[in-house]
Design an enzyme around this catalytic site. Structure first.
Site, PDB file in Angstrom:
ATOM      1  N   LYS A  51     -23.623 -20.931  11.206  1.00 39.38           N
ATOM      2  CA  LYS A  51     -23.357 -19.503  11.135  1.00 39.38           C
ATOM      3  C   LYS A  51     -24.636 -18.689  11.000  1.00 39.38           C
ATOM      4  O   LYS A  51     -24.660 -17.499  11.180  1.00 39.38           O
ATOM      5  CB  LYS A  51     -22.477 -19.192   9.906  1.00 39.38           C
ATOM      6  N   GLY A  52     -25.721 -19.399  10.645  1.00 38.10           N
ATOM      7  CA  GLY A  52     -26.950 -18.712  10.248  1.00 38.10           C
ATOM      8  C   GLY A  52     -27.549 -17.762  11.267  1.00 38.10           C
ATOM      9  O   GLY A  52     -28.194 -16.788  10.909  1.00 38.10           O
ATOM     10  N   GLU A 108     -31.728 -19.861  16.808  1.00 36.71           N
ATOM     11  CA  GLU A 108     -31.528 -20.452  15.482  1.00 36.71           C
ATOM     12  C   GLU A 108     -32.166 -19.561  14.409  1.00 36.71           C
ATOM     13  O   GLU A 108     -33.123 -18.841  14.675  1.00 36.71           O
ATOM     14  CB  GLU A 108     -32.137 -21.871  15.494  1.00 36.71           C
ATOM     15  N   ASP A 109     -31.606 -19.605  13.213  1.00 39.28           N
ATOM     16  CA  ASP A 109     -32.164 -18.795  12.123  1.00 39.28           C
ATOM     17  C   ASP A 109     -33.490 -19.349  11.625  1.00 39.28           C
ATOM     18  O   ASP A 109     -34.473 -18.641  11.487  1.00 39.28           O
ATOM     19  CB  ASP A 109     -31.151 -18.674  10.958  1.00 39.28           C
ATOM     20  N   ASP A 112     -36.290 -26.111   9.849  1.00 37.15           N
ATOM     21  CA  ASP A 112     -36.736 -26.706   8.601  1.00 37.15           C
ATOM     22  C   ASP A 112     -37.221 -28.131   8.919  1.00 37.15           C
ATOM     23  O   ASP A 112     -38.330 -28.300   9.408  1.00 37.15           O
ATOM     24  CB  ASP A 112     -35.537 -26.674   7.648  1.00 37.15           C
ATOM     25  N   LYS A 140     -40.423 -23.224   9.090  1.00 39.05           N
ATOM     26  CA  LYS A 140     -41.021 -23.805   7.876  1.00 39.05           C
ATOM     27  C   LYS A 140     -41.755 -25.070   8.291  1.00 39.05           C
ATOM     28  O   LYS A 140     -41.248 -26.185   8.120  1.00 39.05           O
ATOM     29  CB  LYS A 140     -39.897 -24.210   6.915  1.00 39.05           C
ATOM     30  N   VAL A 162     -35.080 -19.360   1.474  1.00 34.69           N
ATOM     31  CA  VAL A 162     -34.858 -17.931   1.698  1.00 34.69           C
ATOM     32  C   VAL A 162     -33.396 -17.642   2.046  1.00 34.69           C
ATOM     33  O   VAL A 162     -32.687 -18.504   2.567  1.00 34.69           O
ATOM     34  CB  VAL A 162     -35.769 -17.396   2.828  1.00 34.69           C
ATOM     35  N   ASP A 168     -27.947 -18.320   4.200  1.00 37.71           N
ATOM     36  CA  ASP A 168     -27.117 -18.357   3.000  1.00 37.71           C
ATOM     37  C   ASP A 168     -27.663 -19.302   1.947  1.00 37.71           C
ATOM     38  O   ASP A 168     -28.449 -20.205   2.225  1.00 37.71           O
ATOM     39  CB  ASP A 168     -25.707 -18.841   3.357  1.00 37.71           C
ATOM     40  N   ARG A 174     -25.559 -13.855   3.199  1.00 40.45           N
ATOM     41  CA  ARG A 174     -25.800 -13.720   4.637  1.00 40.45           C
ATOM     42  C   ARG A 174     -25.872 -12.257   5.074  1.00 40.45           C
ATOM     43  O   ARG A 174     -26.531 -11.922   6.051  1.00 40.45           O
ATOM     44  CB  ARG A 174     -24.673 -14.401   5.432  1.00 40.45           C
TER      45      ARG A 174
HETATM   46  P1  IMP Z   1     -32.986 -28.635   9.786  1.00 41.75           P
HETATM   47  O1  IMP Z   1     -32.137 -29.529  10.606  1.00 41.75           O
HETATM   48  O2  IMP Z   1     -33.512 -29.328   8.549  1.00 41.75           O
HETATM   49  O3  IMP Z   1     -34.096 -27.963  10.561  1.00 41.75           O
HETATM   50  O4  IMP Z   1     -31.993 -27.567   9.181  1.00 41.75           O
HETATM   51  C1  IMP Z   1     -31.978 -26.248   9.569  1.00 41.75           C
HETATM   52  C2  IMP Z   1     -30.824 -25.571   8.866  1.00 41.75           C
HETATM   53  O5  IMP Z   1     -30.927 -25.700   7.429  1.00 41.75           O
HETATM   54  C3  IMP Z   1     -30.851 -24.074   9.147  1.00 41.75           C
HETATM   55  O6  IMP Z   1     -30.095 -23.738  10.288  1.00 41.75           O
HETATM   56  C4  IMP Z   1     -30.260 -23.498   7.872  1.00 41.75           C
HETATM   57  O7  IMP Z   1     -28.846 -23.449   7.949  1.00 41.75           O
HETATM   58  C5  IMP Z   1     -30.634 -24.482   6.784  1.00 41.75           C
HETATM   59  N1  IMP Z   1     -31.841 -24.022   6.037  1.00 41.75           N
HETATM   60  C6  IMP Z   1     -33.061 -24.577   6.033  1.00 41.75           C
HETATM   61  N2  IMP Z   1     -33.926 -23.894   5.250  1.00 41.75           N
HETATM   62  C7  IMP Z   1     -33.213 -22.852   4.749  1.00 41.75           C
HETATM   63  C8  IMP Z   1     -33.543 -21.763   3.862  1.00 41.75           C
HETATM   64  O8  IMP Z   1     -34.680 -21.582   3.378  1.00 41.75           O
HETATM   65  N3  IMP Z   1     -32.537 -20.895   3.567  1.00 41.75           N
HETATM   66  C9  IMP Z   1     -31.269 -21.034   4.065  1.00 41.75           C
HETATM   67  N4  IMP Z   1     -30.916 -22.027   4.901  1.00 41.75           N
HETATM   68  C10 IMP Z   1     -31.878 -22.938   5.234  1.00 41.75           C
HETATM   69 MG    MG Z   2     -26.957 -22.928   5.990  1.00 39.71          MG
END
Ligand code: IMP
Ligand code: MG
Length: 189
Positions: A51-52, A108-109, A112, A140, A162, A168, A174
């Site tokens: 949803k981000g 994508e938001d 990470d 990040k 964040v 969220d 959100r």
């Molecule tokens: P990844 O697969 O580890 O890159 O996960 C990315 C997802 O983790 C994002 O789409 C977010 O939903 C969540 N996420 C990662 N860091 C944050 C943050 O700082 N705040 C909120 N959601 C985060």
């Molecule tokens: Mg999330």
């Protein structure tokens, strides 16, 4: 505005004005890059990851000066606890199975670890898309565990959690129009 949620924040990292400047910059890059495709028979599709990305997607698409279509996907990573295992489940899929008529930009938001997106980019390529690019509002880089190219990047941030502008914590925050860092005591409640 938003006084109640504001009390949970330690600081504001990006104001809505700063976010809007970033959205306009990215939209101009996408408009420039894909305008050459507009006569090629390939269509532009933005794919938002729910949803981000919902808030970012809504602003971004209105700043792109090209015909486009949108669709959404939802994915959940599974594994133990909060540590992403790299295994990803598609829980909402795209409308079309064959994407050969499309240039896809995944929206994508935040990137990470990169696990979710590494999987989803491959998944969309497997549907035959003419091209697949990645657009992320936040990055990040210090948390990355897989190699992933971000074609359109908003802002790089340090390793802080964040919220706001679609992001969220426990499904809250959100709807904050800006991006901020939560006070540590909010997590321990
Ligand atoms: P990844 O697969 O580890 O890159 O996960 C990315 C997802 O983790 C994002 O789409 C977010 O939903 C969540 N996420 C990662 N860091 C944050 C943050 O700082 N705040 C909120 N959601 C985060
Ligand atoms: Mg999330």
């Amino acid at each position: 505005m938003n006084h109640e949620m504001n009390r949970d924040l330690e600081k504001i990292m990006f104001t809505n004005e700063q976010i809007q400047e970033t959205v306009k910059r990215i939209a101009a890059e996408i408009t420039k890059d894909f305008s050459t495709y507009s006569n090629s028979g390939k269509k532009l599709m933005l794919v938002g990851i729910l949803k981000g990305s919902a808030v970012f997607m809504a602003d971004l698409m209105r700043e792109i000066d090209l015909p486009l279509t949108i669709d959404f996907m939802k994915a959940s990573s599974y594994g133990s606890g909060t540590k992403s295992s790299g295994m990803v489940n598609v829980t909402l899929d795209l409308k079309y199975e064959n994407l050969s008529d499309y240039n896809v930009v995944v929206v994508e938001d935040i990137i990470d670890s990169g696990n979710t997106l590494a999987f989803l980019l491959g998944y969309i390529k497997d549907k035959g898309a003419n091209s697949v690019k990645l657009c992320a509002l936040l990055d990040k880089p210090s948390r990355r565990t897989v190699n992933i190219d971000i074609d359109y990047r908003g802002m790089s941030i340090p390793d802080e959690f964040v919220v706001g502008y679609g992001l969220d914590y426990d499904e809250k925050y959100r709807n904050l129009p800006y991006i901020g860092v939560l006070k540590p005591e909010v997590y321990s409640d």
